[in-house]
Design a protein around this motif. Sequence first.
Motif, PDB file in Angstrom:
ATOM      1  N   LEU A   1      20.857 -41.858  91.020  1.00 44.17           N
ATOM      2  CA  LEU A   1      20.862 -42.145  89.582  1.00 44.17           C
ATOM      3  C   LEU A   1      19.454 -42.058  89.000  1.00 44.17           C
ATOM      4  CD1 LEU A   1      23.475 -45.044  89.293  1.00 44.17           C
ATOM      5  CD2 LEU A   1      23.807 -42.582  89.182  1.00 44.17           C
TER       6      LEU A   1
ATOM      7  N   GLN B   1      18.681 -38.517  88.552  1.00 45.11           N
ATOM      8  CA  GLN B   1      19.413 -37.938  87.416  1.00 45.11           C
ATOM      9  C   GLN B   1      18.737 -38.291  86.094  1.00 45.11           C
ATOM     10  OE1 GLN B   1      23.787 -38.048  87.327  1.00 45.11           O
ATOM     11  NE2 GLN B   1      23.768 -38.813  89.422  1.00 45.11           N
TER      12      GLN B   1
ATOM     13  N   GLN C   1      16.909 -35.737  83.383  1.00 46.22           N
ATOM     14  CA  GLN C   1      17.141 -35.748  81.928  1.00 46.22           C
ATOM     15  C   GLN C   1      15.818 -35.731  81.182  1.00 46.22           C
ATOM     16  OE1 GLN C   1      19.361 -39.351  81.435  1.00 46.22           O
ATOM     17  NE2 GLN C   1      21.314 -38.468  82.065  1.00 46.22           N
TER      18      GLN C   1
ATOM     19  N   ARG D   1      14.127 -32.399  81.318  1.00 44.89           N
ATOM     20  CA  ARG D   1      14.794 -31.430  80.442  1.00 44.89           C
ATOM     21  C   ARG D   1      14.267 -31.559  79.002  1.00 44.89           C
ATOM     22  NH1 ARG D   1      20.851 -29.691  81.383  1.00 44.89           N
ATOM     23  NH2 ARG D   1      21.451 -28.798  79.410  1.00 44.89           N
TER      24      ARG D   1
ATOM     25  N   SER E   1      21.772 -41.778  74.562  1.00 45.19           N
ATOM     26  CA  SER E   1      22.070 -40.540  75.286  1.00 45.19           C
ATOM     27  C   SER E   1      22.321 -39.386  74.322  1.00 45.19           C
ATOM     28  CB  SER E   1      23.304 -40.727  76.177  1.00 45.19           C
ATOM     29  OG  SER E   1      22.965 -41.442  77.329  1.00 45.19           O
ATOM     30  N   ALA E   2      23.007 -39.681  73.238  1.00 47.20           N
ATOM     31  CA  ALA E   2      23.248 -38.641  72.237  1.00 47.20           C
ATOM     32  C   ALA E   2      21.918 -38.150  71.663  1.00 47.20           C
ATOM     33  CB  ALA E   2      24.148 -39.175  71.125  1.00 47.20           C
TER      34      ALA E   2
ATOM     35  N   ARG F   1      19.046 -38.226  73.126  1.00 47.00           N
ATOM     36  CA  ARG F   1      18.374 -37.440  74.171  1.00 47.00           C
ATOM     37  C   ARG F   1      18.923 -36.021  74.230  1.00 47.00           C
ATOM     38  NH1 ARG F   1      20.533 -36.394  78.626  1.00 47.00           N
ATOM     39  NH2 ARG F   1      21.939 -38.179  78.665  1.00 47.00           N
ATOM     40  N   GLU F   2      20.224 -35.881  74.113  1.00 46.66           N
ATOM     41  CA  GLU F   2      20.793 -34.536  74.161  1.00 46.66           C
ATOM     42  C   GLU F   2      20.428 -33.716  72.933  1.00 46.66           C
ATOM     43  OE1 GLU F   2      24.619 -34.983  77.121  1.00 46.66           O
ATOM     44  OE2 GLU F   2      24.997 -34.618  74.985  1.00 46.66           O
ATOM     45  N   LEU F   3      20.402 -34.360  71.786  1.00 50.12           N
ATOM     46  CA  LEU F   3      20.038 -33.616  70.572  1.00 50.12           C
ATOM     47  C   LEU F   3      18.591 -33.140  70.647  1.00 50.12           C
ATOM     48  CD1 LEU F   3      21.779 -35.758  67.781  1.00 50.12           C
ATOM     49  CD2 LEU F   3      22.607 -33.689  68.897  1.00 50.12           C
TER      50      LEU F   3
ATOM     51  N   ASP G   1      18.703 -30.683  74.515  1.00 54.12           N
ATOM     52  CA  ASP G   1      19.679 -29.636  74.795  1.00 54.12           C
ATOM     53  C   ASP G   1      19.769 -28.588  73.691  1.00 54.12           C
ATOM     54  OD1 ASP G   1      20.192 -30.973  77.090  1.00 54.12           O
ATOM     55  OD2 ASP G   1      22.220 -31.602  76.587  1.00 54.12           O
ATOM     56  N   VAL G   2      19.117 -28.838  72.581  1.00 50.38           N
ATOM     57  CA  VAL G   2      19.154 -27.886  71.468  1.00 50.38           C
ATOM     58  C   VAL G   2      17.985 -26.915  71.603  1.00 50.38           C
ATOM     59  CG1 VAL G   2      18.860 -27.658  68.967  1.00 50.38           C
ATOM     60  CG2 VAL G   2      20.344 -29.448  69.899  1.00 50.38           C
TER      61      VAL G   2
END
Lengths: 133, 249
Positions: free
Chosen positions: B15, B18, B22, B25, B132-133, B135-137, B140-141
């Motif tokens: 974990l 992981q 993140q 990334r 988390s959202a 972080r992805e925005l 990951d964009v």
Amino acid sequence: MKFLCVECDQQMSFDERQLPGDGTLAATFKCPKCGRVVAMLTNPMETQLVSSLGVEIGGRTVPAEPLEMVRTNVVTGGPAWTSDAQERLGRVPSFVRGMVKKIYADYARERGITEITPAIMDTARAELGLEGM
Amino acid sequence: MRTYHQLTDPDRSGLAEQIGAQRRRVAERLAAVSRIVAVMSGKGGVGKSYVTAHLARALGRAGRRVGVLDADLNGPTIPGLLQTSEAVELPATGLDGVRCVSMGLMLGDGAPLTFKGPSAESFVWRGAMEASALRELLGDVEWGKLDFLLLDLPPGMQRYVELCDILGNPPAVLTVTIPTPESRDAVRRAMRVAFDRGSELIGIVENMVGREFVGTAADDLAKEFTIRVLARIPWHPTPDNWSTLGSQL
């Protein structure tokens, strides 16, 4: 989180993960010395807490897809109601209709159901003990 | 019985690894961004999103490559301000070429941000889900090469703290206030958190100046934190107001 086989004083190894589809999670851990297996069972809230970190118990076998968490967990619209289901909801007394609608919508959302039908309402009533709604 | 830290065998779940992946990334994605600026205020309703959008547009008109991340996940307004109501792919492109990512581009009209999951005690996991959202925005964009990435924060400090954790380094901060003492007091707390976290305090924008709101919030805060008031924005600003502000970043 780690698991210790107290008898053998050995750290247990992750063995298998199962997602029954009801929001719970089962992960088994095995003692490398005596072979004893224990299962960790999490309730939906505990599962969700781990899931919300964007990590996977047991490790990732494939890299995360772009926007994976957002795409899989954000509800982009409430569940749809079929006309039959809407008609049935309309028969609920108005002073509790909003609450009843929310109960069915939450039930659907928590199970990934995108369309509420009379059959779904029957199932929800039986599961949630809502006879009469 | 041995304790957690005494068990040193590799953990197959990994974990911590992981989480580390993140963060890498996000760092790799944002390596092509020259400057990340969080537009924040401890106070709601002072015009953070308005300032962010018009500042971004002014920078865009000046030939800078600009992105805006609408970090107000529950009350996204940037798509409307940049007129990017529909997006086939992210980031969307808004007025003056500003690239934009917002939860507002993904939710239906008027729909609140809702996550799948158990509704009982959702407060336990919702904050982590929002982080988390975010972080992805960020990570990951495909933002591409940017001169500026402006982060439009919601009121309060929680999102700023999450950003510090996600980015690894505290972002530079542009503070927005209105002139009133009530705003000053709320904004001061936010600036204190940003200062303590090590953010560069770029300066203060005093918004809605010249009419009902009376006070010296910007001057008071500038003196206290030894930074500049970069702009005083009137109720009906002109493009010059924004370009002057943009030239100071």
